[in-house]
Motif scaffolding. Structure first.
Motif, PDB file in Angstrom:
ATOM      1  N   THR A  46       0.865  -1.176   0.000  1.00 50.71           N
ATOM      2  CA  THR A  46       0.000   0.000   0.000  1.00 50.71           C
ATOM      3  C   THR A  46       0.905   1.231   0.000  1.00 50.71           C
ATOM      4  N   VAL A  47       0.499   2.243  -0.751  1.00 49.91           N
ATOM      5  CA  VAL A  47       1.301   3.463  -0.877  1.00 49.91           C
ATOM      6  C   VAL A  47       0.366   4.665  -0.792  1.00 49.91           C
ATOM      7  N   ALA A  75       3.744   4.964 -12.130  1.00 51.39           N
ATOM      8  CA  ALA A  75       2.428   5.571 -12.308  1.00 51.39           C
ATOM      9  C   ALA A  75       1.390   4.508 -12.667  1.00 51.39           C
ATOM     10  N   GLY A  76       1.834   3.459 -13.361  1.00 53.01           N
ATOM     11  CA  GLY A  76       0.939   2.361 -13.728  1.00 53.01           C
ATOM     12  C   GLY A  76       0.730   1.343 -12.617  1.00 53.01           C
ATOM     13  N   GLY A  77       1.446   1.510 -11.512  1.00 52.85           N
ATOM     14  CA  GLY A  77       1.221   0.632 -10.366  1.00 52.85           C
ATOM     15  C   GLY A  77       2.177  -0.534 -10.232  1.00 52.85           C
ATOM     16  N   VAL A  92       1.676  -1.917  -6.686  1.00 55.28           N
ATOM     17  CA  VAL A  92       1.023  -0.943  -5.816  1.00 55.28           C
ATOM     18  C   VAL A  92      -0.443  -1.341  -5.647  1.00 55.28           C
ATOM     19  N   ALA A  93      -0.873  -1.465  -4.404  1.00 55.11           N
ATOM     20  CA  ALA A  93      -2.267  -1.804  -4.109  1.00 55.11           C
ATOM     21  C   ALA A  93      -3.121  -0.573  -4.376  1.00 55.11           C
ATOM     22  N   ALA A 100      -6.596  -5.131   0.583  1.00 52.56           N
ATOM     23  CA  ALA A 100      -6.934  -6.179   1.549  1.00 52.56           C
ATOM     24  C   ALA A 100      -5.880  -7.286   1.549  1.00 52.56           C
ATOM     25  N   VAL A 101      -5.332  -7.609   0.380  1.00 47.76           N
ATOM     26  CA  VAL A 101      -4.270  -8.614   0.301  1.00 47.76           C
ATOM     27  C   VAL A 101      -3.090  -8.181   1.159  1.00 47.76           C
ATOM     28  N   ALA A 102      -2.665  -6.941   1.004  1.00 42.70           N
ATOM     29  CA  ALA A 102      -1.521  -6.435   1.775  1.00 42.70           C
ATOM     30  C   ALA A 102      -1.847  -6.362   3.267  1.00 42.70           C
TER      31      ALA A 102
END
Length: 118
Positions: A46-47, A75-77, A92-93, A100-102
């Motif tokens: 998560t960021v 930027a695309g995650g 990136v979540a 939720a996974v993280a």
């Protein structure tokens, strides 16, 4: 001992990363279910806020981006980084499922260290 997953770097990143994270993909399957060949580590994080903070944390842990256009990838995650011979794919979540996974990752022991694993 050869460390194909860059465990020391991964642990350094996770120790400094103040947000949720979870090992997913092949290594998660190896750690939770059954042995199989895998050559990289997939990590969901998560960021909150500026994603460039993620890249700064990765660099402090000894990782360098694989791609030249890392800002576009970020930027695309996704950001792909490498340390020594180990590669880490950081996802990136950016939706409720990945968040939720993280957040729900549970610690799994590997070589005397604890990793958050989905």
């Amino acid at each position: 001992m050869v460390d194909p997953f860059g465990l020391d770097h991964l642990l350094a990143f996770l120790a400094a990363w103040p947000y949720s994270a979870a090992v997913v993909g092949g290594l998660a399957i190896v750690l939770r279910v059954r042995p199989r060949l895998t050559r990289d580590v997939d990590l969901v994080v998560t960021v909150p806020g500026d994603r460039r903070v993620l890249l700064a944390h990765l660099r402090r842990a000894g990782y360098e981006p694989v791609e030249d256009d890392v800002d576009e990838w970020l930027a695309g995650g996704l950001v792909q980084v490498r340390c020594d011979q180990a590669r880490l794919d950081v996802i990136v979540a950016d939706d409720p499922f990945l968040e939720a996974v993280a957040r729900r990752a549970e610690p799994v022991e590997i070589e005397g260290h604890s990793l958050p694993v989905a």
